[in-house]
Design a protein around this motif. Structure first.
Motif, short mmCIF file in Angstrom:
data_model
loop_
_atom_site.label_atom_id
_atom_site.label_comp_id
_atom_site.label_asym_id
_atom_site.label_seq_id
_atom_site.Cartn_x
_atom_site.Cartn_y
_atom_site.Cartn_z
N ASP A 76 -27.88 66.65 3.83
CA ASP A 76 -28.42 66.98 2.50
C ASP A 76 -27.92 65.99 1.45
O ASP A 76 -28.62 65.72 0.47
CB ASP A 76 -28.09 68.42 2.11
N GLU A 77 -26.73 65.42 1.67
CA GLU A 77 -26.23 64.41 0.74
C GLU A 77 -27.01 63.10 0.87
O GLU A 77 -27.25 62.41 -0.13
CB GLU A 77 -24.73 64.16 0.99
N VAL A 78 -27.40 62.77 2.09
CA VAL A 78 -28.24 61.57 2.30
C VAL A 78 -29.55 61.72 1.53
O VAL A 78 -29.98 60.81 0.83
CB VAL A 78 -28.52 61.37 3.81
N ILE A 79 -30.16 62.89 1.65
CA ILE A 79 -31.42 63.13 0.95
C ILE A 79 -31.24 63.12 -0.57
O ILE A 79 -32.08 62.63 -1.30
CB ILE A 79 -32.03 64.48 1.41
N LYS A 98 -30.50 55.68 -4.41
CA LYS A 98 -31.45 54.97 -3.56
C LYS A 98 -32.84 55.56 -3.74
O LYS A 98 -32.98 56.73 -4.08
CB LYS A 98 -31.03 55.08 -2.08
N PRO A 99 -33.88 54.77 -3.51
CA PRO A 99 -35.25 55.29 -3.62
C PRO A 99 -35.47 56.45 -2.65
O PRO A 99 -34.91 56.46 -1.54
CB PRO A 99 -36.13 54.09 -3.26
N LEU A 100 -36.30 57.40 -3.04
CA LEU A 100 -36.53 58.58 -2.21
C LEU A 100 -37.09 58.22 -0.84
O LEU A 100 -36.67 58.78 0.18
CB LEU A 100 -37.48 59.55 -2.92
N ARG A 101 -38.03 57.31 -0.80
CA ARG A 101 -38.61 56.94 0.49
C ARG A 101 -37.54 56.42 1.44
O ARG A 101 -37.52 56.76 2.63
CB ARG A 101 -39.71 55.89 0.29
N PHE A 145 -32.82 59.76 6.61
CA PHE A 145 -32.52 61.11 7.11
C PHE A 145 -33.29 61.41 8.38
O PHE A 145 -32.71 61.82 9.39
CB PHE A 145 -32.84 62.17 6.06
N TYR A 146 -34.59 61.22 8.36
CA TYR A 146 -35.39 61.62 9.51
C TYR A 146 -35.13 60.74 10.74
O TYR A 146 -35.22 61.22 11.88
CB TYR A 146 -36.88 61.67 9.17
N GLN A 147 -34.80 59.49 10.53
CA GLN A 147 -34.44 58.67 11.69
C GLN A 147 -33.14 59.15 12.31
O GLN A 147 -33.00 59.20 13.54
CB GLN A 147 -34.35 57.20 11.28
#
Length: 206
Positions: free
Chosen positions: A69-72, A77-80, A86-88
């Motif tokens: 959740d911290e990564v997100i 950093k840009p959201l994309r 995160f998903y990788q």
């Protein structure tokens, strides 16, 4: 072999065993594969349910990264970029033979693994994603307006698309290409199209 080492061996083999045969698999067969007696197996886990619960903890909870959740939410950093990262990383944890098959077998068996795990996912990841998507598209944050069902459903659509890569590979035995570029494509396509959902949901929400 020390008791703790023996227990670790039992759990690891139980993960492989239930992933292969489902939770209908018999503990006597598991004991045979471990080359131990069934009574010895029950010295470590008094019931099959206790062993199954340990498998849940081993596969689903131990692979959970508490910093996702911290990564997100890292707005430096840009959201994309954050969502792709995160998903990788998330895909590395869940797109495995054991994780996918145990998750599917749990649902078919009516165990509560899925409910517990998906509640964790919604609380720690989905709500954060909705908040960040709202910021990205200039909508009110979730502190002002809670996530709507349609926004959560939109996030589900992305999450399910990534989960389905594992279903194709480990349930249908179909080939799946290199994961990183596929996941990046799915995330970027999602972000580029979800803005209208976020704006409509926050405009019409009470």
């Amino acid at each position: 072999m020390s008791p703790s080492e023996r227990e670790d061996v039992i759990v690891k083999e139980a993960v492989r065993f239930f992933a292969e045969f489902g939770f209908e698999g018999h503990t006597r067969e598991l004991a045979r594969r471990l080359d131990i007696t069934q009574p010895l197996l029950y010295r470590y886990f008094a019931t099959k349910d206790a062993l199954v619960e340990r498998v849940y903890q081993e596969v689903f909870l131990r692979r959970w990264n508490p910093f996702w959740d911290e990564v997100i939410g890292d707005r430096s950093k840009p959201l994309r970029e954050r969502m792709v990262a995160f998903y990788q990383d998330y895909a590395k944890a869940i797109l495995t033979y054991e994780w996918i098959r145990l998750f599917m077998f749990s649902g078919l068996k009516g165990l509560d693994f899925n409910t517990r795990y998906l509640e964790l996912l919604r609380r720690r990841v989905f709500n954060t994603l909705v908040d960040e998507l709202r910021l990205e598209f200039g909508a009110p944050g979730t502190a002002e307006k809670p996530p709507t069902d349609i926004e959560v459903e939109a996030v589900w659509s992305l999450h399910a698309a990534i989960f389905y890569l594992g279903v194709r590979k480990f349930i249908y035995n179909m080939p799946v290409g290199p994961l990183e570029p596929i996941i990046e494509m799915k995330v970027l396509s999602f972000v580029d199209g979800v803005g209208v959902v976020v704006r409509d949901a926050t405009t019409t929400a009470g």
